[in-house]
Design a protein around this motif. Structure first.
Motif, mmCIF file in Angstrom:
data_model
loop_
_atom_site.group_PDB
_atom_site.id
_atom_site.type_symbol
_atom_site.label_atom_id
_atom_site.label_comp_id
_atom_site.label_asym_id
_atom_site.label_seq_id
_atom_site.Cartn_x
_atom_site.Cartn_y
_atom_site.Cartn_z
ATOM 1 N N THR A 148 31.852 11.850 28.967
ATOM 2 C CA THR A 148 32.223 13.227 29.293
ATOM 3 C C THR A 148 31.025 14.162 29.291
ATOM 4 N N GLY A 149 29.897 13.705 28.742
ATOM 5 C CA GLY A 149 28.728 14.567 28.654
ATOM 6 C C GLY A 149 27.868 14.579 29.891
ATOM 7 N N ILE A 150 28.026 13.579 30.738
ATOM 8 C CA ILE A 150 27.212 13.473 31.950
ATOM 9 C C ILE A 150 28.128 13.312 33.156
ATOM 10 N N ASP A 151 27.849 14.060 34.204
ATOM 11 C CA ASP A 151 28.637 13.955 35.430
ATOM 12 C C ASP A 151 27.989 12.928 36.356
ATOM 13 N N VAL A 152 28.756 11.930 36.748
ATOM 14 C CA VAL A 152 28.278 10.880 37.657
ATOM 15 C C VAL A 152 29.118 10.922 38.919
ATOM 16 N N SER A 153 28.479 11.162 40.053
ATOM 17 C CA SER A 153 29.186 11.146 41.333
ATOM 18 C C SER A 153 28.471 10.190 42.283
ATOM 19 N N THR A 160 24.489 10.526 42.019
ATOM 20 C CA THR A 160 23.945 11.769 41.488
ATOM 21 C C THR A 160 24.295 11.864 40.007
ATOM 22 N N LEU A 161 23.274 12.052 39.184
ATOM 23 C CA LEU A 161 23.448 12.204 37.744
ATOM 24 C C LEU A 161 23.177 13.660 37.375
ATOM 25 N N PHE A 162 24.142 14.303 36.714
ATOM 26 C CA PHE A 162 23.995 15.716 36.378
ATOM 27 C C PHE A 162 24.457 15.947 34.946
ATOM 28 N N GLY A 163 23.695 16.764 34.231
ATOM 29 C CA GLY A 163 24.052 17.083 32.854
ATOM 30 C C GLY A 163 22.806 17.198 32.001
ATOM 31 N N GLN A 164 22.993 17.235 30.698
ATOM 32 C CA GLN A 164 21.868 17.372 29.778
ATOM 33 C C GLN A 164 21.932 16.282 28.716
ATOM 34 N N MET A 165 20.772 15.643 28.512
ATOM 35 C CA MET A 165 20.674 14.595 27.507
ATOM 36 C C MET A 165 19.745 15.067 26.401
ATOM 37 N N GLU A 166 19.701 14.311 25.316
ATOM 38 C CA GLU A 166 18.922 14.740 24.159
ATOM 39 C C GLU A 166 17.420 14.670 24.432
ATOM 40 N N GLU A 172 15.031 9.407 32.114
ATOM 41 C CA GLU A 172 14.263 8.482 32.952
ATOM 42 C C GLU A 172 14.877 7.091 32.931
ATOM 43 N N ILE A 173 15.325 6.664 31.756
ATOM 44 C CA ILE A 173 15.960 5.356 31.638
ATOM 45 C C ILE A 173 17.271 5.328 32.423
ATOM 46 N N ALA A 174 18.048 6.393 32.307
ATOM 47 C CA ALA A 174 19.330 6.451 33.020
ATOM 48 C C ALA A 174 19.127 6.316 34.523
ATOM 49 N N ALA A 175 18.139 7.036 35.063
ATOM 50 C CA ALA A 175 17.884 6.978 36.501
ATOM 51 C C ALA A 175 17.350 5.609 36.907
ATOM 52 N N VAL A 187 19.182 7.316 44.049
ATOM 53 C CA VAL A 187 19.623 8.055 42.867
ATOM 54 C C VAL A 187 19.058 9.468 42.914
ATOM 55 N N VAL A 188 19.925 10.458 42.758
ATOM 56 C CA VAL A 188 19.507 11.859 42.637
ATOM 57 C C VAL A 188 19.596 12.202 41.154
ATOM 58 N N ASN A 189 18.437 12.394 40.522
ATOM 59 C CA ASN A 189 18.388 12.630 39.082
ATOM 60 C C ASN A 189 18.308 14.131 38.795
ATOM 61 N N ASP A 190 19.452 14.724 38.475
ATOM 62 C CA ASP A 190 19.515 16.134 38.118
ATOM 63 C C ASP A 190 19.770 16.308 36.626
ATOM 64 N N LEU A 191 19.323 15.343 35.836
ATOM 65 C CA LEU A 191 19.533 15.392 34.392
ATOM 66 C C LEU A 191 18.485 16.271 33.721
ATOM 67 N N GLY A 192 18.928 17.075 32.781
ATOM 68 C CA GLY A 192 18.014 17.859 31.965
ATOM 69 C C GLY A 192 17.900 17.254 30.581
ATOM 70 N N TRP A 193 17.037 17.823 29.733
ATOM 71 C CA TRP A 193 16.855 17.290 28.391
ATOM 72 C C TRP A 193 16.559 18.431 27.423
ATOM 73 N N ARG A 194 16.853 18.183 26.127
ATOM 74 C CA ARG A 194 16.592 19.171 25.085
ATOM 75 C C ARG A 194 15.222 18.978 24.459
ATOM 76 N N GLN A 195 14.737 17.731 24.427
ATOM 77 C CA GLN A 195 13.470 17.433 23.769
ATOM 78 C C GLN A 195 12.571 16.622 24.699
ATOM 79 N N ASP A 196 11.349 17.124 24.923
ATOM 80 C CA ASP A 196 10.376 16.405 25.758
ATOM 81 C C ASP A 196 9.592 15.461 24.851
#
Length: 218
Positions: A148-153, A160-166, A172-175, A187-196
């Motif tokens: 439920t935390g990541i939208d996959v279409s 297309t991967l959309f949402g925010q990961m930790e 990068e691994i998900a994509a 793959v369209v990687n629109d994922l964001g992150w909280r920690q670089d």
């Protein structure tokens, strides 16, 4: 060889040695060269002699005079291993401009054949099937991310991967893992992150579980 191709409705044959190791491949093209090479009364005698001076001409002449599979086959063979991914097999086939690949086991012995038709069947997977595999295999089982935390279409094989990961590395691994799934076109990687975590020192990186193992192997 012609009977084998006709009886089994195939367009090529691997050639193996006494240890079941592939030493070459015979295609319909090879057989056509062998069968079609007959003297041409309108072809000047010096023409064939000049052609035989080039490497390609010598190979052509050798195939035209072949009487056995070993003499006719194309070598070295282009092969894949049984544990190679479908994507890797498709890339090998495209890069080498071949229509079939002998499949080898861990001891480099022949265990099967994969053809262009086999590979194309993979890309007939429905978008729903692809999405389910991304959610179950990549997000839940590998990254331990709630679906439920990541939208996959998925649309016509494009994920297309959309949402925010930790962490950034997780995106990068998900994509990367999604690209390796059978049937995925892009793959369209629109994922964001909280920690670089790319900027952290190795001893500060919070690598753990399957994610950490995957990063160390890649």
């Amino acid at each position: 060889m012609v009977r084998l191709l006709a009886d089994h409705r195939i367009s090529g044959l691997p050639v193996i040695d006494e240890d079941d190791k592939v030493i070459g491949v015979i295609s319909e093209t090879d057989l056509m060269v062998r069968q079609a090479e007959t003297p041409d009364p309108f072809d000047p005698p010096h023409h064939s002699r000049l052609a035989a001076l080039t490497p390609a001409g010598r190979r052509h002449t050798a195939k035209a005079q072949a009487r056995t599979a070993g003499q006719l086959m194309t070598r070295p063979p282009v092969t894949v291993h049984a544990d190679d991914t479908i994507v890797e097999a498709a890339r090998t086939m495209a890069k080498s401009h071949v229509e079939r690949l002998p499949v080898l086991d861990e001891e480099d012995r022949l265990v099967g054949i994969v053809t262009r038709r086999d590979l194309l069947q993979v890309f007939l997977r429905s978008d729903a099937e692809i999405r389910e595999e991304v959610v179950q295999e990549v997000l839940i089982r590998t990254l331990w991310v709630p679906p439920t935390g990541i939208d996959v279409s998925v649309t016509e094989g494009v994920v297309t991967l959309f949402g925010q990961m930790e962490r950034k590395t997780e995106t990068e691994i998900a994509a990367s893992m999604t690209r390796q799934i059978d049937g995925v076109v892009d793959v369209v990687n629109d994922l964001g992150w909280r920690q670089d975590d790319d900027r952290l020192r190795p001893d500060e990186q919070a690598l753990h579980g399957v994610t950490g193992d995957w990063l160390r192997r890649s």
